[in-house]
Design an enzyme around this catalytic site. Structure first.
Site, PDB file in Angstrom:
ATOM      1  N   HIS A   1     -23.616 -10.461 -24.148  1.00  0.00           N
ATOM      2  CA  HIS A   1     -22.310 -11.062 -23.871  1.00  0.00           C
ATOM      3  C   HIS A   1     -21.644 -10.445 -22.642  1.00  0.00           C
ATOM      4  O   HIS A   1     -20.765 -11.060 -22.041  1.00  0.00           O
ATOM      5  CB  HIS A   1     -21.390 -10.967 -25.098  1.00  0.00           C
ATOM      6  CG  HIS A   1     -20.828  -9.607 -25.363  1.00  0.00           C
ATOM      7  ND1 HIS A   1     -21.413  -8.706 -26.229  1.00  0.00           N
ATOM      8  CD2 HIS A   1     -19.710  -8.988 -24.891  1.00  0.00           C
ATOM      9  CE1 HIS A   1     -20.688  -7.602 -26.276  1.00  0.00           C
ATOM     10  NE2 HIS A   1     -19.661  -7.744 -25.468  1.00  0.00           N
TER      11      HIS A   1
ATOM     12  N   ASP B   1     -27.826 -10.334 -29.186  1.00  0.00           N
ATOM     13  CA  ASP B   1     -26.860  -9.868 -28.180  1.00  0.00           C
ATOM     14  C   ASP B   1     -27.442  -8.729 -27.347  1.00  0.00           C
ATOM     15  O   ASP B   1     -26.769  -7.737 -27.078  1.00  0.00           O
ATOM     16  CB  ASP B   1     -25.544  -9.438 -28.830  1.00  0.00           C
ATOM     17  CG  ASP B   1     -24.431  -9.221 -27.800  1.00  0.00           C
ATOM     18  OD1 ASP B   1     -24.434  -9.921 -26.776  1.00  0.00           O
ATOM     19  OD2 ASP B   1     -23.584  -8.332 -28.012  1.00  0.00           O
TER      20      ASP B   1
ATOM     21  N   GLY C   1     -15.241  -2.929 -22.548  1.00  0.00           N
ATOM     22  CA  GLY C   1     -15.919  -2.318 -21.405  1.00  0.00           C
ATOM     23  C   GLY C   1     -17.036  -1.388 -21.830  1.00  0.00           C
ATOM     24  O   GLY C   1     -17.917  -1.064 -21.027  1.00  0.00           O
TER      25      GLY C   1
ATOM     26  N   SER D   1     -19.158  -2.140 -24.296  1.00  0.00           N
ATOM     27  CA  SER D   1     -20.296  -2.926 -24.769  1.00  0.00           C
ATOM     28  C   SER D   1     -21.484  -2.723 -23.846  1.00  0.00           C
ATOM     29  O   SER D   1     -21.350  -2.759 -22.613  1.00  0.00           O
ATOM     30  CB  SER D   1     -19.936  -4.411 -24.812  1.00  0.00           C
ATOM     31  OG  SER D   1     -19.003  -4.678 -25.822  1.00  0.00           O
TER      32      SER D   1
END
Length: 310
Positions: free
Chosen positions: A69, A99, A168, A170
């Site tokens: 993402h 993801d 931020g 991730s």
């Protein structure tokens, strides 16, 4: 110093030894700021950047894991290392189901060592690029393992932690007390605002290792699928809870294993199955062709079956 304060300090020293700060800090050089270059829009002001982790070195190219993402619809990327070096990066492969995404950059960097699956209560630290401010480290403990059915991804096997994670971060690293990778930061559980409330999720090291071969080959992950449809247990159900088999394909592994419509799935390969997400997560972690034991609730009794994973 009061006796109560002394006891608290002793407890904290026991739970978080002095070496905890030093060893996870050694992982900082293996994590980078990730800057997607958006083709036709400005960055999200609350999350203008993301994070990524050096995971392998293949010749002159470094491979970096991040969250899918974070990649979004960007075509080009920049990474900025802990020591301030910037490199162009490109997308090699991504997998929306879990993801995960894999990037390449022409640099030589040591990959972050891989750790073992952590246990509940283990100390861990989160390393990432919170709010695009630069890399930082926050520490806590593992709150839960094997979290699935949370609702972020089709395939979930999360390590839950109370280590502080904010937008931020991730694609950053969850590391153990020895500075080894035990998860990739993926999601924050929140109802009203995207801010830390102490319930944060990282893709487990087991799921990362299962996904890496396909991502390195340059394509999305071929996750095993069992041809059946599940529905959550009804809130009014009694007895051992588990997702209910709603439909079965006219052929395939589920039918061959002896599953029947109406069965409640209780266990798969020794893992307690409480919702459909637990089932999808366990099947994803199983090897194709592997026979795994199942326990189902049928006619008010436990029935044991064997399923061969497609």
């Amino acid at each position: 110093m009061s006796a109560r304060l002394g006891a608290l300090l002793l407890l904290l020293t026991f739970a978080f030894p002095a070496s905890l700060a030093a060893e996870p800090e050694s992982a900082l050089p293996h994590v980078v700021r990730l800057l997607p270059l958006w083709p036709d829009r400005a960055p999200n002001p609350e999350e203008p950047e993301g994070s990524a982790v050096f995971i392998a070195q293949e010749g002159a190219k470094a491979l970096l894991l991040t969250a899918s993402h974070v990649v979004g619809d960007a075509k080009d990327f920049r990474i900025v290392t802990h020591d301030g070096e910037a490199y162009a990066a490109s997308l090699l492969a991504r997998d929306a189901d879990s993801d995960l995404a894999l990037l390449t950059a022409e640099t030589t960097r040591a990959p972050l060592p891989l750790g073992s699956p952590p246990q509940v209560g283990d100390p861990v630290c989160a390393i990432g690029n919170a709010f695009g401010l630069g890399l930082s480290l926050s520490c806590g403990v593992v709150s839960a393992t094997g979290r699935a059915g949370v609702g972020f991804n089709r395939i979930e096997d999360f390590v839950q932690t109370d280590a502080m994670v904010n937008p931020g971060m991730s694609g950053g690293a969850l590391v153990d007390a020895d500075g080894r990778l035990v998860g990739l930061l993926s999601a924050i559980f929140t109802k009203r605002s995207d801010a830390d409330i102490g319930v944060n999720f990282a893709v487990s090291i087991a799921l990362l290792e299962a996904a890496l071969p396909d991502l390195k080959a340059g394509h999305a992950v071929h996750w095993p699928r069992v041809a059946l449809a599940l529905r959550p247990a009804k809130p009014t159900a009694v007895g051992p809870l588990g997702p209910v088999v709603a439909r079965l394909a006219s052929s395939g592994a589920a039918l061959a294993a002896g599953l029947e419509v109406g069965d409640r799935l209780l266990m798969a390969a020794g893992r307690r199955i409480l919702n459909p997400g637990d089932w999808h997560g366990q099947i994803a972690l199983s090897e194709s062709g592997q026979a795994i034991p199942l326990v189902v609730w049928r006619d008010s009794q436990r029935v044991t079956l064997d399923l061969r994973v497609p």
